[in-house]
Structures are given as C-alpha cells and as structure tokens.
Design a protein around this motif. Structure first.
Motif, PDB file in Angstrom:
ATOM      1  N   GLU A  51      64.785   3.950  31.231  1.00 10.41           N
ATOM      2  CA  GLU A  51      63.633   3.720  32.103  1.00 10.41           C
ATOM      3  C   GLU A  51      62.345   4.189  31.437  1.00 10.41           C
ATOM      4  O   GLU A  51      61.300   3.528  31.561  1.00 10.41           O
ATOM      5  CB  GLU A  51      63.813   4.435  33.438  1.00 10.41           C
ATOM      6  CG  GLU A  51      64.818   3.791  34.347  1.00 10.41           C
ATOM      7  CD  GLU A  51      65.070   4.585  35.619  1.00 10.41           C
ATOM      8  OE1 GLU A  51      64.343   5.572  35.886  1.00 10.41           O
ATOM      9  OE2 GLU A  51      66.010   4.223  36.348  1.00 10.41           O
ATOM     10  N   ALA A  52      62.398   5.299  30.742  1.00 10.58           N
ATOM     11  CA  ALA A  52      61.226   5.804  30.037  1.00 10.58           C
ATOM     12  C   ALA A  52      60.766   4.802  28.980  1.00 10.58           C
ATOM     13  O   ALA A  52      59.569   4.507  28.872  1.00 10.58           O
ATOM     14  CB  ALA A  52      61.532   7.154  29.397  1.00 10.58           C
ATOM     15  N   ALA A  53      61.702   4.275  28.213  1.00 15.17           N
ATOM     16  CA  ALA A  53      61.352   3.291  27.181  1.00 15.17           C
ATOM     17  C   ALA A  53      60.774   2.030  27.811  1.00 15.17           C
ATOM     18  O   ALA A  53      59.764   1.498  27.345  1.00 15.17           O
ATOM     19  CB  ALA A  53      62.576   2.959  26.337  1.00 15.17           C
ATOM     20  N   GLU A  54      61.394   1.577  28.880  1.00 11.72           N
ATOM     21  CA  GLU A  54      60.923   0.360  29.548  1.00 11.72           C
ATOM     22  C   GLU A  54      59.553   0.544  30.186  1.00 11.72           C
ATOM     23  O   GLU A  54      58.786  -0.412  30.297  1.00 11.72           O
ATOM     24  CB  GLU A  54      61.928  -0.079  30.609  1.00 11.72           C
ATOM     25  CG  GLU A  54      63.225  -0.572  30.033  1.00 11.72           C
ATOM     26  CD  GLU A  54      64.295  -0.836  31.071  1.00 11.72           C
ATOM     27  OE1 GLU A  54      65.238  -1.592  30.746  1.00 11.72           O
ATOM     28  OE2 GLU A  54      64.215  -0.297  32.194  1.00 11.72           O
ATOM     29  N   SER A  55      59.214   1.769  30.575  1.00  5.63           N
ATOM     30  CA  SER A  55      57.942   2.022  31.256  1.00  5.63           C
ATOM     31  C   SER A  55      56.786   2.298  30.294  1.00  5.63           C
ATOM     32  O   SER A  55      55.633   2.337  30.725  1.00  5.63           O
ATOM     33  CB  SER A  55      58.078   3.197  32.218  1.00  5.63           C
ATOM     34  OG  SER A  55      58.180   4.417  31.507  1.00  5.63           O
ATOM     35  N   CYS A  56      57.071   2.477  29.025  1.00  6.02           N
ATOM     36  CA  CYS A  56      56.010   2.773  28.058  1.00  6.02           C
ATOM     37  C   CYS A  56      55.043   1.585  27.983  1.00  6.02           C
ATOM     38  O   CYS A  56      55.460   0.465  27.659  1.00  6.02           O
ATOM     39  CB  CYS A  56      56.603   3.049  26.677  1.00  6.02           C
ATOM     40  SG  CYS A  56      55.334   3.398  25.433  1.00  6.02           S
ATOM     41  N   PRO A  57      53.767   1.816  28.282  1.00 12.48           N
ATOM     42  CA  PRO A  57      52.828   0.692  28.318  1.00 12.48           C
ATOM     43  C   PRO A  57      52.545   0.058  26.960  1.00 12.48           C
ATOM     44  O   PRO A  57      52.049  -1.065  26.899  1.00 12.48           O
ATOM     45  CB  PRO A  57      51.559   1.306  28.915  1.00 12.48           C
ATOM     46  CG  PRO A  57      51.654   2.753  28.641  1.00 12.48           C
ATOM     47  CD  PRO A  57      53.128   3.081  28.642  1.00 12.48           C
ATOM     48  N   VAL A  58      52.866   0.757  25.881  1.00  6.55           N
ATOM     49  CA  VAL A  58      52.618   0.210  24.546  1.00  6.55           C
ATOM     50  C   VAL A  58      53.910   0.018  23.745  1.00  6.55           C
ATOM     51  O   VAL A  58      53.862  -0.229  22.539  1.00  6.55           O
ATOM     52  CB  VAL A  58      51.609   1.083  23.760  1.00  6.55           C
ATOM     53  CG1 VAL A  58      50.241   1.028  24.403  1.00  6.55           C
ATOM     54  CG2 VAL A  58      52.103   2.511  23.627  1.00  6.55           C
ATOM     55  N   GLU A  59      55.057   0.138  24.419  1.00  7.30           N
ATOM     56  CA  GLU A  59      56.371  -0.060  23.791  1.00  7.30           C
ATOM     57  C   GLU A  59      56.528   0.769  22.518  1.00  7.30           C
ATOM     58  O   GLU A  59      56.966   0.278  21.485  1.00  7.30           O
ATOM     59  CB  GLU A  59      56.628  -1.537  23.530  1.00  7.30           C
ATOM     60  CG  GLU A  59      56.658  -2.356  24.805  1.00  7.30           C
ATOM     61  CD  GLU A  59      56.950  -3.819  24.596  1.00  7.30           C
ATOM     62  OE1 GLU A  59      56.986  -4.288  23.437  1.00  7.30           O
ATOM     63  OE2 GLU A  59      57.159  -4.510  25.606  1.00  7.30           O
ATOM     64  N   ALA A  60      56.179   2.058  22.625  1.00  3.83           N
ATOM     65  CA  ALA A  60      56.270   2.949  21.464  1.00  3.83           C
ATOM     66  C   ALA A  60      57.656   3.555  21.278  1.00  3.83           C
ATOM     67  O   ALA A  60      57.921   4.180  20.263  1.00  3.83           O
ATOM     68  CB  ALA A  60      55.239   4.073  21.597  1.00  3.83           C
TER      69      ALA A  60
END
Length: 77
Positions: A51-60
């Motif tokens: 979920e953290a990866a999916e929520s990253c606004p810049v896909e970092a």
C-alpha cells in the motif's frame, strides 16, 4: 513460509510526501532531509508495504522478490 521482499526508495525521485510512512509506519522512515528509506530493505511481504508503494505520488518505491529479483511493484507491463 511467506515471500521476502527487497524494498528500495529512489531518493532522486522521493519528494518526502510521507505517504509511505503513513501507510507503513514500521516499514519506512524519513531522514532529516525528509527523504524516505525502508526501515529494513529485506522484509517479509506485507500489505502495508505494498500500500505504501502504491500510494507514493512519484512512484519512488520499488519492491522485488528477495533472491530472484522478480518485480512485485511496480508490476511489469
């Protein structure tokens, strides 16, 4: 035995939004420059980390399987 993931944050892309920390407070930390990094780069697979990866606004955030390097997130097209 569950999957193990290798978690990386591309610090050249990270904008310090802290969405990763919000979704997975045990999985990510912000340093003094507000750049994210995984609390433990090799970790057990978890819904919160995904979920953290999916929520990253810049896909970092990039997640791969430990050992094989097979991508978990972002998924291959």
């Amino acid at each position: 035995m569950g999957d193990r993931w290798h978690v990386e944050v591309d610090r050249s892309v990270c904008i310090g939004s802290a969405q990763c920390v919000h979704h997975a407070p045990d999985g990510f930390r912000l340093d003094s420059a507000r750049q994210s990094h995984p609390a433990d780069p090799d970790t057990d697979a978890s819904e919160q980390i995904l979920e953290a990866a999916e929520s990253c606004p810049v896909e970092a955030i990039v997640i791969t399987l430990v050992g094989s390097g097979e991508p978990v997130f972002p998924p291959e097209d």
